[in-house]
Design an enzyme around this catalytic site. Structure first.
Site, mmCIF file in Angstrom:
data_model
loop_
_atom_site.group_PDB
_atom_site.id
_atom_site.type_symbol
_atom_site.label_atom_id
_atom_site.label_comp_id
_atom_site.label_asym_id
_atom_site.label_seq_id
_atom_site.Cartn_x
_atom_site.Cartn_y
_atom_site.Cartn_z
ATOM 1 N N LYS A 176 -2.197 11.543 9.163
ATOM 2 C CA LYS A 176 -3.618 11.493 9.521
ATOM 3 C C LYS A 176 -3.950 10.135 10.107
ATOM 4 C CE LYS A 176 -5.707 14.151 5.974
ATOM 5 N NZ LYS A 176 -6.706 14.089 4.930
ATOM 6 N N ASP A 187 0.011 12.985 2.160
ATOM 7 C CA ASP A 187 -0.597 12.224 3.247
ATOM 8 C C ASP A 187 0.323 11.068 3.593
ATOM 9 O OD1 ASP A 187 -2.858 13.773 3.450
ATOM 10 O OD2 ASP A 187 -3.890 12.672 1.863
ATOM 11 N N MET A 214 -10.696 1.572 2.991
ATOM 12 C CA MET A 214 -10.667 2.019 4.393
ATOM 13 C C MET A 214 -11.533 1.139 5.286
ATOM 14 S SD MET A 214 -10.835 6.143 4.106
ATOM 15 C CE MET A 214 -12.301 6.253 3.134
HETATM 16 C C1 LIG Z 1 -8.294 7.564 2.174
HETATM 17 S S1 LIG Z 1 -8.593 6.269 1.045
HETATM 18 C C2 LIG Z 1 -7.975 6.992 -0.398
HETATM 19 C C3 LIG Z 1 -8.271 6.223 -1.650
HETATM 20 C C4 LIG Z 1 -7.517 6.788 -2.824
HETATM 21 N N1 LIG Z 1 -7.912 8.126 -3.082
HETATM 22 C C5 LIG Z 1 -7.622 5.948 -4.082
HETATM 23 O O1 LIG Z 1 -8.224 6.404 -5.066
HETATM 24 O O2 LIG Z 1 -7.080 4.859 -4.102
HETATM 25 C C6 LIG Z 1 -7.330 5.160 1.513
HETATM 26 C C7 LIG Z 1 -7.702 3.744 1.195
HETATM 27 O O3 LIG Z 1 -7.416 3.436 -0.157
HETATM 28 C C8 LIG Z 1 -7.032 2.083 -0.263
HETATM 29 N N2 LIG Z 1 -5.664 2.027 -0.790
HETATM 30 C C9 LIG Z 1 -4.893 3.058 -1.137
HETATM 31 N N3 LIG Z 1 -3.701 2.644 -1.597
HETATM 32 C C10 LIG Z 1 -3.718 1.312 -1.533
HETATM 33 C C11 LIG Z 1 -2.774 0.295 -1.858
HETATM 34 N N4 LIG Z 1 -1.565 0.584 -2.334
HETATM 35 N N5 LIG Z 1 -3.125 -0.995 -1.667
HETATM 36 C C12 LIG Z 1 -4.341 -1.314 -1.204
HETATM 37 N N6 LIG Z 1 -5.272 -0.401 -0.884
HETATM 38 C C13 LIG Z 1 -4.969 0.893 -1.038
HETATM 39 C C14 LIG Z 1 -7.106 1.507 1.145
HETATM 40 O O4 LIG Z 1 -8.401 0.958 1.311
HETATM 41 C C15 LIG Z 1 -6.928 2.733 1.995
HETATM 42 O O5 LIG Z 1 -7.431 2.568 3.302
#
Ligand SMILES: C[S@@+](CC[C@H](N)C(=O)[O-])C[C@H]1O[C@@H](n2cnc3c(N)ncnc32)[C@H](O)[C@@H]1O
Length: 402
Positions: free
Chosen positions: A170, A150, A281
């Protein structure tokens, strides 16, 4: 040993790298990531060497369900079977109770009789720093014939991919289209007998459609190996200096999202003084989220922290209150990926200070060597000339690190 197993165990020196990206209008472009050898490995050489020589776990061939069903614990990670042999698994069965039942994603695809289809793994990348990728995840990346990632997966992690790489972009408004493209890429890889790794940010089962993709992989006739990743839910707050539980301050944690299915605005839980609320998100809806918090009885001076790009060289930590955080974030142009933490725990280590608490250069709880990651990222950027560009179909030989 089957031919495909033998092929996957060979050194990957001749593997080619090609990345295709999907744009919102559905057109695809391609780019060539850097030769793996040009990216400084963030892992100790011992770890990297061990990972490089370790036979990829769970490499048993898989066939269409009409031919064979497998549900084995392989390589220490589950391949939950939808057969009765593992009916006690919470994931057993191909359709979730009362949940999203995927539509047919096979598009009429069926493996040809006698042709062995590939294998599939669903892997969590962690929040972004390659040091926070698991050893099992690294092995998967290094042994994959095709990695489908992704766009939120960090470029530092993408730089570790040695085989073919495709990145789905996406964006709101084209997520479904991108998801269909991902399934098409999976079908292509599987029918070519490839080991396909589906790489997702954080942990694949947290707001990542991980469960849905397992169901689709089953439709395609493979039971994926699922490798957990370090989720941003807890790692982003930690890296931003926020302990989500703290004795006498917070005894519970809830997790929410800013966007539900089809961009619905999800309901949130009521205020409790000893609760920490983490939202993923939600940065695009911060103002609405704060209004919802007030409706749910949150005092307007409840501390809020935003951790943007946690664990990457671009990490920033921003602090405010339910009342002020939207304005502060707008001023600082905070963007996804960002994790929002609401509750008194936000002030435990930071005190009353507000605004931009730290940026990339000075993470309070930097669990990473920022200089090293920054220079790795620079090298990736140099080679990739913008992550999502390049010449379609171009192939480059992989140079391995000494
Ligand atoms: C589609 S969700 C997936 C979450 C992911 N599966 C997880 O367990 O972290 C994506 C969201 O995860 C959070 N996120 C993912 N990586 C991040 C990072 N490096 N720093 C801050 N937030 C993060 C943000 O809120 C982002 O919009």
């Amino acid at each position: 040993m089957t031919e495909s197993t033998r092929r996957r165990r060979r050194p990957r020196a001749l593997a080619a790298m090609l990345a295709v990206t999907l744009t919102c209008d559905g057109s695809a472009s391609a780019f060539v990531p850097p030769p793996a050898g040009t990216l400084h490995s963030p892992f100790s050489s011992a770890t990297a060497a061990a990972a490089a020589v370790a036979p990829a776990a769970g490499r048993a061939s898989q066939q269409h369900p009409s031919q064979q069903r497998r549900g084995l614990l392989q390589g220490g990670y589950p391949r939950w079977s939808s057969s009765s042999s593992s009916s006690s698994s919470p994931l057993a069965g191909s359709a979730p109770a009362g949940g999203v039942v995927p539509t047919d994603h096979t598009d009429g695809w069926e493996p040809r009789d006698g042709v062995e289809i590939g294998t599939c793994s669903l892997v969590g990348s962690g929040p972004g720093d390659p040091d926070l990728l698991t050893v099992a995840g690294l092995r998967e990346l290094q042994s994959a014939d095709l990695v489908i990632a992704d766009r939120l997966v960090s470029k530092e992690i993408l730089g570790l991919v040695e085989g073919e790489l495709r990145v789905a972009r996406k964006y709101p408004g084209c997520a479904e289209q991108a998801q269909r493209e991902i399934y098409r890429w999976m079908r292509e890889g599987l029918s070519a007998g490839k080991h396909v790794v589906r790489l997702k940010i954080g942990d694949p089962f947290i707001f990542g459609r991980g469960g849905e993709e397992v169901l689709v992989m089953r439709e395609l006739g493979v039971e994926p190996k699922v490798v957990p990743g370090i989720s941003s839910v807890f790692s982003a707050p930690l890296l931003g200096g926020v302990p989500v539980t703290h004795r006498g301050v917070a005894t519970q944690v809830t997790l929410g999202t800013g966007y539900g299915q089809d961009y619905a605005r999800p309901d949130i839980c009521d205020y409790h003084p000893q609760k920490t609320a983490v939202f993923l998100m939600a940065i695009g809806r911060l103002e609405e989220l704060c209004a919802d918090l007030v409706r749910r009885s949150y005092p307007t001076d409840t501390p809020v922290a935003i951790i943007e790009n946690a664990s990457t060289p671009r990490q920033r930590v921003i602090k405010g209150t339910v009342d002020t955080i939207s304005k502060v974030a707008r001023g600082l142009k905070v963007k996804a990926p960002a994790t929002i933490v609401v509750g008194e725990v936000v002030s435990v280590l930071h005190g009353p200070e507000q605004g931009l608490l730290s940026d990339a250069a000075e993470g309070m709880f930097a669990g990473v060597d920022k200089e090293r990651v920054a220079s790795a990222a620079e090298r990736v950027a140099e080679k990739k000339e913008g992550l999502f560009s390049g010449e379609a179909g171009e192939k480059v030989p992989v140079r391995r690190q000494a």
